[in-house]
Motif scaffolding. Structure first.
Motif, short mmCIF file in Angstrom:
data_model
loop_
_atom_site.label_atom_id
_atom_site.label_comp_id
_atom_site.label_asym_id
_atom_site.label_seq_id
_atom_site.Cartn_x
_atom_site.Cartn_y
_atom_site.Cartn_z
N UNK A 165 40.11 -4.03 -25.13
CA UNK A 165 39.98 -5.38 -25.47
C UNK A 165 41.10 -6.05 -25.44
N UNK A 166 42.20 -5.61 -24.73
CA UNK A 166 43.45 -6.72 -24.68
C UNK A 166 43.41 -7.11 -23.02
N UNK A 167 44.00 -8.42 -22.88
CA UNK A 167 44.19 -9.11 -21.82
C UNK A 167 44.88 -8.37 -20.60
N UNK A 168 44.34 -8.28 -19.64
CA UNK A 168 44.96 -7.83 -18.35
C UNK A 168 46.12 -8.60 -17.79
N UNK A 169 45.92 -9.98 -18.03
CA UNK A 169 46.53 -10.74 -17.35
C UNK A 169 45.95 -11.80 -16.33
N UNK A 170 44.49 -11.44 -16.25
CA UNK A 170 43.81 -12.06 -15.15
C UNK A 170 42.87 -12.92 -15.76
N UNK A 171 42.41 -14.02 -14.88
CA UNK A 171 41.68 -15.14 -15.56
C UNK A 171 40.44 -15.23 -14.63
N UNK A 172 39.08 -15.15 -15.34
CA UNK A 172 37.90 -15.44 -14.33
C UNK A 172 37.32 -16.94 -14.75
N UNK A 173 36.98 -17.73 -13.52
CA UNK A 173 36.14 -18.91 -13.74
C UNK A 173 34.93 -18.70 -12.96
N UNK A 174 33.79 -19.16 -13.95
CA UNK A 174 32.35 -18.97 -13.53
C UNK A 174 31.87 -17.70 -13.16
#
Length: 634
Positions: free
Chosen positions: A499-508
């Protein structure tokens, strides 16, 4: 008994416009004279209005604030109503359409998300107090209040969120004599980490660090104590309660999962403050703690049923008492069992902590059991005959992490359509389904029967009646949960198995493909993320096989992983070509484009067609034509 009317002692003034209480304070002022009828327990005010065909008329009533009571009628007679209304609307317009902007191609969703933000702002805070709900549940529980806090930070109200976290960590709410203290000790730190990741306010973090350490130290000490702990459960918190309304002592898997997450997140937060040595000590203990929880659950996982059953309570009750359970047993039909109705609430809560990775055997077993043993109605967590969808928050979160877009979207729209009220999208504690949402006559009969009681739970002592009620009040928790799900459709930080951020971001990534139909637009402005505020605009020109737009990444926190824009064509056509600032690029797949992370970019995406996709579209079109022809012939 709780909601029967009382004699208020209201006094009706001779002017036929004013109502006062026994203290002489104005309760209501009507600009039009009224007639008073009814009785001491049910006062009725009526005004005669004549309207010509097509005409309209406003009736104005002024209710002074209980915080600033008025006794002088003259002040109200000269009240500038339009000016007051304009000021009210101006205030909320600024609050809800300020720095953060979210404009979606479904107009109801635009109204709904602003409504939900307002609910979170109004209901959650009461002076220095945090509240789960308004009216009935005007108190703090410790599980639910974190959802609106995180949502406020996500939708551009960081100061309110940070203030709320301070309150959550206050000695009064973290008191270990409180019945809810075990999961509170972990959840407060978990929510603090969520708000910090969205605000990156280190100075604020320093101010709450002592309380975070105090909670972490308690968790470490409590789980390592051996006095009174059975050998099979060493390394878990002492027996306390199953959770919620079930006060029977037990080793609670949920309480342990919440405290594991709080300990792990405290380690992360202290590392952010440079307290590396203490952070590493907490992190090591959290790693061991998680392994202990997993091993205990795997040991007691019931594989004799399908899907396998994950128990949430161990050593429930005392061996010498009736009803004792060494291990919680599987339910043939979850809503038919009193304890099963709490398993279905705490199972998604446990999933939300990510103590078990989304694709693990244990996580899959939980969601499969929910789906196949009656734990869900249209994706919403059940409670007897109704739905208590707010507690089911962890279920759609799991679907999102697994990339199960179809089920995720079905659940989100079900939250808005069935979990919330139909008129102003407030969430009750329990919403009735059958017959209330299937029979208008049942609604009518219920309202007539419960003018004052509101039929919240049908408190006649019959357990099977739970969930038949209307559910009467707005909850801050419901607003926060729904807001976070709407945001997931647009912006989502990728998480790892913990449940920790991987460093990636998804849009839509979880957006409905219908949002990309020709002519539709999506606009996201200054939306807070774990990487700072991002801005995105998308315009569909599918009549020309194209989608155009612009993305502005945050400038304050670097995205270390991938920045991905997902564009799922309404008819399943693949992406054929992509241009950034008019320059062709090749970093795309059939439905996703990897965007530059360090600069604003204008993009143009062109869709093509493969033989397979063309055939699929042709088959779908032919089927639609055949269906339409049959309908016309009938």
């Amino acid at each position: 008994m709780d909601l029967e009317p009382l004699d208020t002692g209201y006094r009706f003034e001779p002017d036929r416009q004013t109502v006062k209480n026994p203290a002489g304070e104005i309760v209501l002022f009507a600009q039009n004279p009224f007639e008073h009828t009814g009785n001491a327990l049910e006062h009725i005010l009526s005004s005669a209005v004549e309207l010509a065909p097509g005409a309209s008329k406003e009736l104005h009533f002024i209710v002074p604030s209980v915080n600033e009571p008025l006794t002088n009628i003259a002040a109200l007679r000269s009240w500038r109503l339009q000016e007051s209304r304009d000021r009210f609307r101006r205030y909320w317009s600024e609050q809800l359409t300020g720095q953060v902007k979210l404009s979606l191609p479904e107009s109801p969703l635009n109204d709904i998300h602003r409504n939900l933000v307002a609910q979170a702002m109004i209901i959650l805070n009461d002076g220095q107090k945090l509240k789960y709900g308004a009216y009935w549940y005007e108190s703090y529980f410790g599980i639910e209040e974190g959802w609106p806090i995180t949502a406020l930070a996500q939708f551009g109200h960081p100061d309110m969120a940070k203030t709320a976290i301070r309150t959550m960590l206050s000695p009064e709410l973290m008191d270990k004599s409180n019945y809810h203290h075990q999961y509170r000790s972990g959840l407060a730190s978990m929510y603090a980490a969520q708000v910090y990741r969205l605000t990156r306010d280190r100075e604020w973090l320093r101010t709450i660090a002592p309380q975070l350490k105090e909670s972490a130290n308690w968790i470490v000490q409590a789980r390592h104590q051996k006095e009174g702990t059975l050998p099979d459960y060493q390394g878990l918190l002492p027996r306390h309660s199953y959770g919620g309304d079930v006060r029977t002592p037990a080793y609670s898997i949920y309480s342990n999962a919440a405290c594991w997450k709080g300990l792990e997140d405290t380690a992360y937060l202290l590392k952010e403050l440079g307290e590396t040595q203490l952070a590493e000590r907490y992190s090591a203990d959290a790693t061991e703690y998680r392994g202990t929880i997993e091993q205990v659950v795997l040991t007691h996982l019931n594989r004799d049923v399908q899907p396998p059953f994950v128990p949430l309570g161990l050593e429930i009750g005392a061996p010498e008492h009736p009803g004792y359970l060494k291990v919680e047993a599987p339910y043939s039909f979850i809503p038919s069992d009193p304890l099963g109705n709490y398993w279905i609430l705490f199972a998604p809560l446990m999933l939300e902590t990510a103590v078990f990775p989304p694709d693990s055997v244990l996580s899959r077993s939980v969601t499969d059991f929910m789906e196949q043993r009656g734990g869900l109605l249209a994706g919403l967590a059940r409670f007897y005959r109704g739905v208590d969808h707010i507690y089911g928050f962890g279920y759609p979160l799991q679907l999102c992490e697994r990339g199960d877009r179809k089920k995720f979207l079905a659940t989100v729209y079900s939250v808005l359509a069935h979990g919330n009220s139909r008129d102003n999208f407030t969430s009750p504690e329990v919403a009735g389904v059958f017959p209330l949402r299937t029979d208008n006559l049942a609604w009518q009969e219920t309202f007539r029967r419960t003018v004052w009681n509101w039929d919240l739970y049908r408190r006649e002592g019959r357990q099977g009646e739970f969930g038949k009620g209307i559910g009467s009040e707005p909850l801050s928790a419901g607003a926060g949960m729904a807001l976070q799900l709407v945001r997931k459709m647009v912006v989502s930080e990728e998480l790892d198995g913990s449940g920790n951020p991987t460093g990636s971001l998804d849009l839509l990534k979880m957006a409905p493909s219908a949002w990309l139909e020709d002519g539709k637009k999506i606009e996201v402005k200054a939306m807070p993320t774990f990487f700072g505020e991002v801005t995105l605009s998308v315009e569909s020109r599918l009549s020309r096989n194209r989608i155009v737009g612009r993305f502005e990444p945050a400038s304050d926190v670097a995205i270390s992983g991938k920045l991905t824009l997902w564009l799922k064509h309404p008819r399943g056509l693949p992406i054929k070509a992509v241009r950034f600032d008019r320059t062709p690029v090749r970093n795309f797949t059939t439905e996703a484009v990897e965007l530059p992370k360090s600069r604003a970019t204008e993009f143009e995406v062109e869709f093509g067609s493969s033989p397979k996709s063309v055939m699929a579209v042709q088959r779908a079109d032919s089927q639609r034509l055949r269906t339409a022809a049959r309908s016309r012939s009938r």
